[in-house]
Design a protein around this motif. Sequence first.
Motif, short mmCIF file in Angstrom:
data_model
loop_
_atom_site.label_atom_id
_atom_site.label_comp_id
_atom_site.label_asym_id
_atom_site.label_seq_id
_atom_site.Cartn_x
_atom_site.Cartn_y
_atom_site.Cartn_z
N PRO A 14 -8.69 6.51 1.21
CA PRO A 14 -7.44 6.12 1.89
C PRO A 14 -7.33 6.70 3.30
O PRO A 14 -6.82 6.04 4.21
CB PRO A 14 -6.35 6.66 0.97
N VAL A 15 -7.82 7.93 3.48
CA VAL A 15 -7.80 8.54 4.81
C VAL A 15 -8.79 7.85 5.73
O VAL A 15 -8.49 7.56 6.90
CB VAL A 15 -8.12 10.05 4.70
N ALA A 18 -7.31 4.41 6.66
CA ALA A 18 -6.19 4.52 7.59
C ALA A 18 -6.68 4.91 8.99
O ALA A 18 -6.20 4.36 9.99
CB ALA A 18 -5.19 5.55 7.07
N VAL A 32 -2.37 10.85 4.12
CA VAL A 32 -1.75 9.61 3.68
C VAL A 32 -0.60 9.97 2.76
O VAL A 32 -0.77 10.76 1.82
CB VAL A 32 -2.76 8.69 2.96
N PHE A 69 -0.17 8.73 7.78
CA PHE A 69 -0.14 7.28 7.61
C PHE A 69 0.53 6.96 6.28
O PHE A 69 0.40 7.74 5.33
CB PHE A 69 -1.55 6.68 7.63
N ASP A 71 0.93 5.08 2.67
CA ASP A 71 0.01 4.55 1.67
C ASP A 71 0.01 3.03 1.74
O ASP A 71 1.06 2.40 1.77
CB ASP A 71 0.45 5.02 0.28
N ASP A 76 -6.52 -0.40 2.22
CA ASP A 76 -7.67 0.29 1.63
C ASP A 76 -8.65 -0.70 1.03
O ASP A 76 -9.87 -0.57 1.19
CB ASP A 76 -7.18 1.27 0.56
#
Length: 520
Positions: A14-15, A18, A32, A69, A71, A76
């Motif tokens: 996810p990081v 983002a 996130v 950021f 979610d 993603d």
Amino acid sequence: MSTRTLAVWCPDWPVVAASAGAGLAIGLPVGVLAGGHVSACSAQARAEGVRKGMRRRDAQGRCPELIVFPDDPARDARLFEVVASAVEELAVGVEVVRPGLVAVPAKGPAGYLGSEEAAAERLVDHVAARAGVECQVGIADGLFAATLAAHRGLLVEPGASPDFLAPLGIWELTRLQDTEERNELVDLLRRLGLGTLGAFAAVPERDVATRFGADAVLAHRLARGAEKRPPSRRTPPPDLVVVERFDPPVDRVDAVAFAARGLAATLHGRLAAHGMACTRLSITATSEGGEERSRVWRSADPLTPAGIADRVRWQLDGWLRGGPGVRPSGGIDTLRIEPEEIVDGQVLQLHLWQAGNDDNSERAARAMVRVQSLLGPEAVATAVIEGGRGPGDQVRLVPWGDEREPRTDPERPWPAKLPAPSPSIVPATPIPVEVFDSKGKPVRVTDTHGFTGEPTAITVLGEPKAVLGWAGPWPVDEHWWVQPANRRSRMQVVIDDEEQQRALLLVARAGTWTVEGIYD
């Protein structure tokens, strides 16, 4: 015996997604946030003391330079498509477990590339070259063990998965199923002194089933190094395949996603009619030029209609918005959804001993999904608080499972907004009402926002009611730049309703009064 599985894991996906979406350089402290808490963070943020589950204020207190950021599962999944495609170039049977993690049978790439070690090394290099991201590969017996091996970059020998899992912490059970129910189970096991997967695996399965229930039995199988479900699974009936053909072909994600909602509802309804639920789903899209993109999605829990539609949108979002060489040459011509693995539908139902737990949102969600399968996606709705001046403007009902994002910000200033408390009942259809003064003349609102007389009585649905008290009028003037403008005035009244008092919110528009809300 469990199948040899190769798992490809991209740390902190996810990081990574983002940061890539925002064009940030690698090496920055990034977090996130989901629900005001850190759901993922970069290695640089962890070095500053940021941890998963922290509140935003605490995380930024530890790391003032933290870039945050929201979610975004769609983001993603869309950006992960290039990783899944890179793995697919070297291995067949790719399954997207979740954005950031894919699994394939290890036999294919190991046989093609010479050995499991060679396959792991080649995949790491290939994903880095094609997708530009780092990944780790793990190989073990079964998906769960392979996932934990990928987190450590290990290749576990055949038959050695139970020994590999035994010393690992009990919290590893949340790797594939990070739900409230699973977290509660892990917390309970830890408090009972079962701090490792080996300690939990040593408990007889019969005792686990008697004490904890179905989810604990599945977790117990994982801790023992067995598959989540026995190898023998039900074969999906042929009528479960749903296909949509587009004429003309569509090249917009939102148009395909709209059609996917109908297909998802149809598939889920057919599954429910057979007493089944889907845990692995194949989605195949074909372009008008004959290009095809097929992907298998795996889910720890049975897929809901919203979950099926989300996966269609994620997959096609990554394909239609991909770069040169990835994006199809034309629009989507055919969309096909087919369940690959199904389980008994009773996994969606509650156990008798669980029914009294009102705080378990996961069980409530399953009940809502069950109702949707019987009555349709629109039959179950949840309220979203939005910005607006009237009670009907401030609440919007959305189908269960859809995104609950307000279209207007409730925190913005709203001049002429109805003050608290809000009415408890807002009629779906305005109820006509007449307002009279002490002489029996109709009460109107003047151009200077006053009354033509003091309200003393009203007539609702043909029944006269005495007015015991009133307040108003409060003018509301919206969209004054268009004709006719939305001009109205509100008044609160307390009436004598069958020997009890009741408060109503009335609104006057174009000389006509209606009931806008009822205070209960």
